[in-house]
Design an enzyme around this catalytic site. Structure first.
Site, PDB file in Angstrom:
ATOM      1  N   GLU A 361      36.806  38.483  50.089  1.00  0.00           N
ATOM      2  CA  GLU A 361      38.031  38.578  50.904  1.00  0.00           C
ATOM      3  C   GLU A 361      39.192  39.126  50.057  1.00  0.00           C
ATOM      4  O   GLU A 361      40.351  38.763  50.243  1.00  0.00           O
ATOM      5  CB  GLU A 361      38.360  37.230  51.558  1.00  0.00           C
ATOM      6  CG  GLU A 361      37.176  36.736  52.387  1.00  0.00           C
ATOM      7  CD  GLU A 361      37.515  35.864  53.564  1.00  0.00           C
ATOM      8  OE1 GLU A 361      38.674  35.892  54.004  1.00  0.00           O
ATOM      9  OE2 GLU A 361      36.603  35.186  54.062  1.00  0.00           O
TER      10      GLU A 361
HETATM   11  C1  LIG Z   1      28.623  36.186  48.890  1.00  0.00           C
HETATM   12  C2  LIG Z   1      29.467  37.323  49.363  1.00  0.00           C
HETATM   13  C3  LIG Z   1      29.897  37.346  50.679  1.00  0.00           C
HETATM   14  C4  LIG Z   1      30.660  38.419  51.146  1.00  0.00           C
HETATM   15  N1  LIG Z   1      30.996  38.479  52.469  1.00  0.00           N
HETATM   16  C5  LIG Z   1      31.536  39.617  52.966  1.00  0.00           C
HETATM   17  C6  LIG Z   1      31.684  39.808  54.373  1.00  0.00           C
HETATM   18  O1  LIG Z   1      31.365  38.924  55.167  1.00  0.00           O
HETATM   19  N2  LIG Z   1      32.171  40.988  54.817  1.00  0.00           N
HETATM   20  C7  LIG Z   1      32.533  41.999  53.964  1.00  0.00           C
HETATM   21  O2  LIG Z   1      32.962  43.045  54.425  1.00  0.00           O
HETATM   22  N3  LIG Z   1      32.425  41.841  52.611  1.00  0.00           N
HETATM   23  C8  LIG Z   1      31.923  40.684  52.109  1.00  0.00           C
HETATM   24  N4  LIG Z   1      31.762  40.527  50.756  1.00  0.00           N
HETATM   25  C9  LIG Z   1      32.211  41.582  49.867  1.00  0.00           C
HETATM   26  C10 LIG Z   1      33.459  41.210  49.074  1.00  0.00           C
HETATM   27  O3  LIG Z   1      34.578  41.129  49.918  1.00  0.00           O
HETATM   28  C11 LIG Z   1      33.612  42.239  47.950  1.00  0.00           C
HETATM   29  O4  LIG Z   1      32.616  41.923  46.998  1.00  0.00           O
HETATM   30  C12 LIG Z   1      34.991  42.231  47.323  1.00  0.00           C
HETATM   31  O5  LIG Z   1      35.947  42.734  48.225  1.00  0.00           O
HETATM   32  C13 LIG Z   1      35.064  43.058  46.030  1.00  0.00           C
HETATM   33  O6  LIG Z   1      34.496  44.316  46.205  1.00  0.00           O
HETATM   34  P1  LIG Z   1      33.358  44.815  45.176  1.00  0.00           P
HETATM   35  O7  LIG Z   1      32.338  43.740  45.070  1.00  0.00           O
HETATM   36  O8  LIG Z   1      32.910  46.154  45.600  1.00  0.00           O
HETATM   37  O9  LIG Z   1      34.088  44.889  43.785  1.00  0.00           O
HETATM   38  P2  LIG Z   1      34.864  46.191  43.146  1.00  0.00           P
HETATM   39  O10 LIG Z   1      35.787  46.784  44.134  1.00  0.00           O
HETATM   40  O11 LIG Z   1      33.839  47.080  42.520  1.00  0.00           O
HETATM   41  O12 LIG Z   1      35.705  45.475  42.025  1.00  0.00           O
HETATM   42  C14 LIG Z   1      35.088  44.788  40.925  1.00  0.00           C
HETATM   43  C15 LIG Z   1      36.174  44.093  40.140  1.00  0.00           C
HETATM   44  O13 LIG Z   1      37.052  45.064  39.576  1.00  0.00           O
HETATM   45  C16 LIG Z   1      38.369  44.563  39.550  1.00  0.00           C
HETATM   46  N5  LIG Z   1      39.246  45.476  40.304  1.00  0.00           N
HETATM   47  C17 LIG Z   1      38.926  46.345  41.280  1.00  0.00           C
HETATM   48  N6  LIG Z   1      39.997  47.048  41.673  1.00  0.00           N
HETATM   49  C18 LIG Z   1      41.033  46.621  40.930  1.00  0.00           C
HETATM   50  C19 LIG Z   1      42.419  46.968  40.847  1.00  0.00           C
HETATM   51  N7  LIG Z   1      42.974  47.908  41.630  1.00  0.00           N
HETATM   52  N8  LIG Z   1      43.183  46.330  39.929  1.00  0.00           N
HETATM   53  C20 LIG Z   1      42.673  45.349  39.158  1.00  0.00           C
HETATM   54  N9  LIG Z   1      41.376  44.988  39.188  1.00  0.00           N
HETATM   55  C21 LIG Z   1      40.559  45.615  40.056  1.00  0.00           C
HETATM   56  C22 LIG Z   1      38.336  43.153  40.150  1.00  0.00           C
HETATM   57  O14 LIG Z   1      38.196  42.216  39.100  1.00  0.00           O
HETATM   58  C23 LIG Z   1      37.075  43.177  40.977  1.00  0.00           C
HETATM   59  O15 LIG Z   1      36.513  41.880  41.136  1.00  0.00           O
HETATM   60  C24 LIG Z   1      31.034  39.446  50.259  1.00  0.00           C
HETATM   61  C25 LIG Z   1      30.621  39.409  48.918  1.00  0.00           C
HETATM   62  C26 LIG Z   1      29.823  38.377  48.482  1.00  0.00           C
HETATM   63  C27 LIG Z   1      29.328  38.396  47.060  1.00  0.00           C
END
Ligand SMILES: Cc1cc2nc3c(=O)[nH]c(=O)nc-3n(C[C@H](O)[C@H](O)[C@H](O)COP(=O)(O)OP(=O)(O)OC[C@H]3O[C@@H](n4cnc5c(N)ncnc54)[C@H](O)[C@@H]3O)c2cc1C
Length: 489
Positions: A361
């Site tokens: 989220e």
């Molecule tokens: C168990 C689980 C349930 C989920 N449920 C849902 C759901 O129901 N619906 C849905 O749509 N998604 C869902 N998600 C997805 C979740 O919302 C995303 O994992 C989250 O938004 C982060 O995106 P990403 O994993 O691609 O990380 P990335 O965007 O690749 O980012 C990785 C890390 O990089 C850092 N980062 C990235 N951008 C920046 C920035 N601009 N500045 C500083 N730091 C940064 C942060 O530390 C971040 O954690 C779920 C994920 C999990 C694991």
């Protein structure tokens, strides 16, 4: 079916009823091992009216607001985070778009079974190449004969394998006339081309369903479009604000569970001739855990009762409550000693379950930047609160003043460049969140009016002041960072 409550007391009573049921019927370690929630348990939740809590009364729901959802999710999360996540996602991200933007026909079609829990809702925006960057969606929603085509791949969909209704986002360059942004569609499990992937194996929340969702050349009727074409980003902002607040409430529940378990453990575990709770350092740590949990609860309470400010307050609530839960669970494990590391004790499960809340989220550091952007526009010195004793408020106001001062200095130094400086915005967001939490804690102490509440708010204010000082003393140094990154470990 639950009756619609009018007051906070009635909301609390509903949450307590749910809590008593959860304590009797939910066995967290068994769910964690089974990697799923038994259908019978979901059925009982449906019979209690939990799936319809915030859905319109006109279609079988209870028509309650965000504060009721937050209270129930907090209480459920005290018992089990997977169950709380399953329901919280349904009440938050899963159905919020439909309730807010759905047409009468869409409500008529979907809400009656969602209200009883006969069907469950999910929300899918994350994709392999679009996580934190929601503007990078590759899924497309476009015109197709008289209806819509939907193509793409979604990942990490909570309730993926349980749901019947999926709110799905996508780019929609051919829809919406001048608004060529994103759109949202309502997809059904029964739609041709919707393929639900296998369950992910996760660190925590193991009983909650998480799957991929492939949208293979789907063709759906036009009445699946949610809201106005091209306004997906605006709708997402509202949906995510709701979802984050519900999720933050779950974090408060997790922190409360960890604190309660640690109190009990430290009272019965004897070392150095006395219970751990009698050791000076342990008492300080328990007091910190209590103050942090109290402050997180205060912030979620306030956020869930002021929808006008929700876009901002949900950022603070989500970031702070998830980190509070992480901090409190970590201390809980430490104070349980070796027993905390053993699954049977249940603390390890709390630690595992709460870790994802700092990522999903909206990753916390991304949300801090968003909060910093809002601070740059809206930050002002705190106005005295009429109900609050002046000394407590004066101390809280110093935290807000430090935040406002930093905003002013950043604007003077960077001017318009501030909007693109993520390091500075991140620090501004961190300060603003601490100020938000502190004001909420002081308001809560005034509301509750007990010496314990006053002490908890004062202790939190001290913690916040020390954290603000730590941020102030660490100006980002880009050249130092560059040199650090040159090192190969
Ligand atoms: C168990 C689980 C349930 C989920 N449920 C849902 C759901 O129901 N619906 C849905 O749509 N998604 C869902 N998600 C997805 C979740 O919302 C995303 O994992 C989250 O938004 C982060 O995106 P990403 O994993 O691609 O990380 P990335 O965007 O690749 O980012 C990785 C890390 O990089 C850092 N980062 C990235 N951008 C920046 C920035 N601009 N500045 C500083 N730091 C940064 C942060 O530390 C971040 O954690 C779920 C994920 C999990 C694991």
């Amino acid at each position: 079916m639950l009756d619609a409550p009018a007051t906070d007391d009635e909301t609390e009573a509903i949450a307590e009823t749910v809590g008593r049921w959860a304590d009797q019927r939910i066995h967290p370690l068994a769910l964690d091992r089974a990697h799923h929630i038994p259908v019978g348990l979901l059925h009982e939740m449906g019979e209690m009216g939990l799936f319809g809590l915030t859905l319109p009364e006109s279609h079988g729901g209870s028509g309650l607001g965000l504060s009721a959802a937050a209270a129930v999710i907090e209480r459920l999360a005290r018992r089990d985070r997977s169950v709380a996540t399953t329901l919280g996602l349904h009440l938050g991200l899963g159905t919020r778009g439909l309730v807010r933007y759905g047409t009468p026909a869409q409500l008529e079609r979907w809400v009656p079974t969602l209200s009883t829990g006969k069907t469950i809702a999910a929300f899918a925006t994350t994709e392999p190449d679009s996580g934190s960057d929601l503007s990078a969606l590759r899924t497309t929603i476009g015109p197709h004969d008289d209806g819509l085509s939907v193509r793409g791949n979604k990942i990490f969909v909570t309730n993926g394998a349980l749901a019947t209704l999926y709110t799905v986002s996508g780019r929609s360059p051919e829809l919406g006339g001048a608004r060529r942004g994103q759109s949202l569609v309502l997809l059904s499990r029964a739609d041709a081309g919707l393929v639900i992937g296998a369950e992910e194996v996760k660190l925590g929340l193991r009983a909650s369903s998480t799957t991929t969702l492939d949208l293979d050349d789907m063709a759906v009727p036009m009445d699946r479009l949610l809201g106005v074409a091209g306004t997906g980003a605006e709708m997402l902002r509202h949906i995510l604000s709701w979802g984050r607040t519900v999720m933050a409430a779950g974090c408060v529940g997790t922190a409360a569970a960890a604190l309660a378990a640690t109190r009990a453990h430290t009272e019965q575990r004897v070392q150095f001739g006395k219970p751990l709770v009698r050791l000076a350092v342990v008492r300080e740590q328990l007091a910190d855990m209590a103050a942090i949990t109290f402050a997180a609860g205060a912030l979620v309470h306030d956020a869930s009762r002021d929808e006008a400010q929700l876009e901002i307050s949900s950022l603070s609530a989500k970031v702070f409550a998830s980190e509070a839960a992480g901090e409190v669970c970590d201390l809980a494990l430490q104070l349980h000693g070796g027993y905390g590391f053993i699954e049977e004790t249940g603390i390890a499960l709390l630690v595992r379950d709460t870790r994802i809340t700092r990522i999903f989220e909206g990753a916390n550091d991304v949300l801090r930047i968003h909060r910093g952007l809002f601070a740059a526009v809206t930050e002002s010195a705190a106005a005295p609160h009429p109900e609050v004793a002046s000394e407590a408020w004066a101390r809280a106001a110093r935290v807000r003043t430090a935040s406002s001062r930093a905003v002013r200095q950043a604007k003077e130094r960077l001017g318009l460049r501030l909007g693109g400086d993520h390091r500075v915005l991140h620090a501004l967001g961190a300060r603003a969140i601490l100020a938000d939490v502190t004001e909420a804690a002081v308001r809560r102490a005034a509301r509750e009016g007990t010496p314990a509440a006053a002490a908890l708010a004062a202790r939190w204010t001290d913690i916040a002041a020390s954290r603000i000082s730590a941020i102030d003393s660490r100006e980002p140094d880009t050249s130092q960072s560059e040199h650090c990154l040159e090192w190969t470990p």
